[in-house]
Write a protein that holds these residues in place. Structure first.
Motif, short mmCIF file in Angstrom:
data_model
loop_
_atom_site.label_atom_id
_atom_site.label_comp_id
_atom_site.label_asym_id
_atom_site.label_seq_id
_atom_site.Cartn_x
_atom_site.Cartn_y
_atom_site.Cartn_z
N ARG A 146 -14.02 4.11 -64.58
CA ARG A 146 -13.86 5.53 -64.84
C ARG A 146 -12.85 6.06 -63.84
NH1 ARG A 146 -16.34 10.03 -63.79
NH2 ARG A 146 -17.71 9.27 -62.17
N HIS A 147 -12.20 7.14 -64.16
CA HIS A 147 -11.27 7.70 -63.18
C HIS A 147 -11.21 9.21 -63.30
CE1 HIS A 147 -8.70 7.23 -66.81
NE2 HIS A 147 -8.26 8.41 -66.43
N GLU A 148 -10.81 9.84 -62.22
CA GLU A 148 -10.58 11.28 -62.20
C GLU A 148 -9.16 11.48 -61.70
OE1 GLU A 148 -12.54 13.79 -63.04
OE2 GLU A 148 -14.49 12.77 -63.27
N VAL A 149 -8.41 12.28 -62.42
CA VAL A 149 -7.07 12.62 -61.96
C VAL A 149 -6.99 14.13 -61.89
CG1 VAL A 149 -4.61 12.61 -62.53
CG2 VAL A 149 -6.00 10.57 -62.95
N PHE A 150 -6.54 14.62 -60.78
CA PHE A 150 -6.45 16.06 -60.62
C PHE A 150 -5.06 16.42 -60.12
CE2 PHE A 150 -7.86 20.31 -60.05
CZ PHE A 150 -8.95 20.40 -60.90
N GLU B 209 -9.94 1.91 -50.06
CA GLU B 209 -8.61 2.47 -50.25
C GLU B 209 -7.85 1.66 -51.28
OE1 GLU B 209 -6.55 2.88 -46.62
OE2 GLU B 209 -8.09 4.16 -45.74
N VAL B 210 -7.05 2.36 -52.04
CA VAL B 210 -6.24 1.73 -53.06
C VAL B 210 -4.79 2.04 -52.75
CG1 VAL B 210 -5.64 1.80 -55.50
CG2 VAL B 210 -8.03 1.90 -54.82
N PHE C 215 -11.28 4.32 -54.27
CA PHE C 215 -12.08 3.66 -55.29
C PHE C 215 -13.52 3.65 -54.82
CE2 PHE C 215 -14.31 -0.04 -56.83
CZ PHE C 215 -13.86 -0.28 -58.13
N GLU D 141 -4.54 14.09 -56.98
CA GLU D 141 -5.64 13.29 -56.47
C GLU D 141 -6.05 12.34 -57.58
OE1 GLU D 141 -7.19 13.39 -53.53
OE2 GLU D 141 -6.35 15.23 -52.64
N VAL D 142 -6.19 11.08 -57.24
CA VAL D 142 -6.67 10.11 -58.21
C VAL D 142 -7.88 9.43 -57.60
CG1 VAL D 142 -6.19 7.95 -59.40
CG2 VAL D 142 -4.41 9.70 -59.23
N PHE D 143 -8.94 9.40 -58.35
CA PHE D 143 -10.14 8.78 -57.84
C PHE D 143 -10.67 7.79 -58.87
CE2 PHE D 143 -13.85 8.33 -55.33
CZ PHE D 143 -13.43 8.74 -54.07
N LEU D 144 -10.87 6.55 -58.44
CA LEU D 144 -11.33 5.52 -59.36
C LEU D 144 -12.80 5.20 -59.09
CD1 LEU D 144 -8.28 3.09 -59.03
CD2 LEU D 144 -8.62 4.94 -60.67
N TYR D 145 -13.53 4.94 -60.15
CA TYR D 145 -14.91 4.52 -60.03
C TYR D 145 -15.07 3.19 -60.74
CZ TYR D 145 -15.58 9.46 -59.04
OH TYR D 145 -15.49 10.71 -58.51
N LYS E 79 -10.48 14.38 -50.43
CA LYS E 79 -11.30 15.22 -51.29
C LYS E 79 -11.88 14.40 -52.43
CE LYS E 79 -8.97 19.44 -50.06
NZ LYS E 79 -10.28 20.03 -49.65
N ILE E 80 -13.16 14.18 -52.39
CA ILE E 80 -13.83 13.33 -53.37
C ILE E 80 -14.49 14.20 -54.42
CG2 ILE E 80 -15.64 11.62 -53.68
CD1 ILE E 80 -15.04 10.59 -50.95
N PRO E 81 -14.17 13.95 -55.68
CA PRO E 81 -14.74 14.78 -56.74
C PRO E 81 -16.26 14.79 -56.70
CG PRO E 81 -13.08 13.29 -57.62
CD PRO E 81 -13.32 12.88 -56.20
N LYS F 293 -15.37 17.24 -62.34
CA LYS F 293 -15.53 17.13 -60.89
C LYS F 293 -14.24 17.47 -60.19
CE LYS F 293 -19.32 13.92 -61.22
NZ LYS F 293 -20.16 14.79 -60.36
N ILE F 294 -14.23 18.59 -59.53
CA ILE F 294 -13.01 19.07 -58.89
C ILE F 294 -13.06 18.73 -57.40
CG2 ILE F 294 -11.66 21.11 -58.35
CD1 ILE F 294 -12.56 22.30 -60.92
N PRO F 295 -12.03 18.04 -56.92
CA PRO F 295 -12.03 17.64 -55.51
C PRO F 295 -12.19 18.84 -54.59
CG PRO F 295 -10.20 16.63 -56.68
CD PRO F 295 -10.82 17.60 -57.62
#
Lengths: 123, 123
Positions: A109-113, B89-90, B79, B111-115, B60-62, A60-62
DNA sequence: ATGTGTGCAAACAGTTTGCAAGCTT
DNA sequence: AAGCTTGCAAACTGTTTGCACACAT
């Protein structure tokens, strides 16, 4: 269980020799080399079931459409060069992301880009 | 410089009382409380110029459409609760992301996105 | 034989653009 | 007055779905 069709084989073959994650459109283009009349709907349906069965993972790319890559690679993230646009894999995530979350929230779970400049664009 | 129109004011007002980043559709819905005949195209155009002028930032959300929030907040990530779908927000990113990149690549942005599951969905 | 998979076209969702009319400066 | 801004509709891109036919099991 998924059936073994020419189109499915074509899609999986399209990943050979490609080290970067591919978009549905890219897959369509590549896989048509092996299955001429392949349609985009088939690509989407195949991707969905292949992800469901664990053969592929969605990257999943932002801010951009999802891409796909074979599963089985160990946990990694991605790096996009803003010079050439290529997406590279980044191995070894040793980040303690759990501690970022507010107390009481469980991170599953996490996504890092990462974005930056790659070696050949650094000049 | 942007002109001060009713529609633009309506869009900015829509952020008041909303702590989570908003999608264009959500903004349209909220901002129509202040500008009845507001159209989606105007929202997109306003968002684009507000980002360009630094009043908003795009989140930008994956795998999902971009969302927007007022700028000026300090560096943070997001998150998403897979129970209720809310985005929180984190604060405080103290990750050494540079060391993840292969040697020779310069990391300029991330970009870091947590789920996971939020407090009220944890039950 | 059964029922999944395919191709095509139409349907959808999100985003952008063309244009005449309206509003800000 | 000049020209940016708006609303509407049409165009576009990416993704999904309906349907009749083909194919794998």
């Amino acid at each position: 269980m998924q059936r073994n069709t020419r189109q499915r084989r074509a899609i999986l073959r399209a990943f050979d020799g490609n080290s970067t994650p591919l978009s549905p459109q890219e897959l369509l283009r590549e896989a048509r080399a092996y299955s001429r009349r392949l349609g985009i709907a088939t690509v989407y349906r195949a991707l969905k079931s292949m992800v469901r069965e664990g053969h592929l993972v969605a990257v999943k790319i932002p801010g951009a459409p999802d891409r796909y890559e074979p599963s089985g690679k160990h946990h990694h993230h991605h790096f996009e060069c803003r010079g050439c646009g290529r997406v590279f894999e980044v191995e070894g995530c040793r980040l303690n992301l759990g501690r970022l979350a507010p107390k009481g929230m469980r991170v599953e779970r996490h996504e890092v880009f990462l974005y930056g400049t790659c070696t050949s664009c650094a000049g």
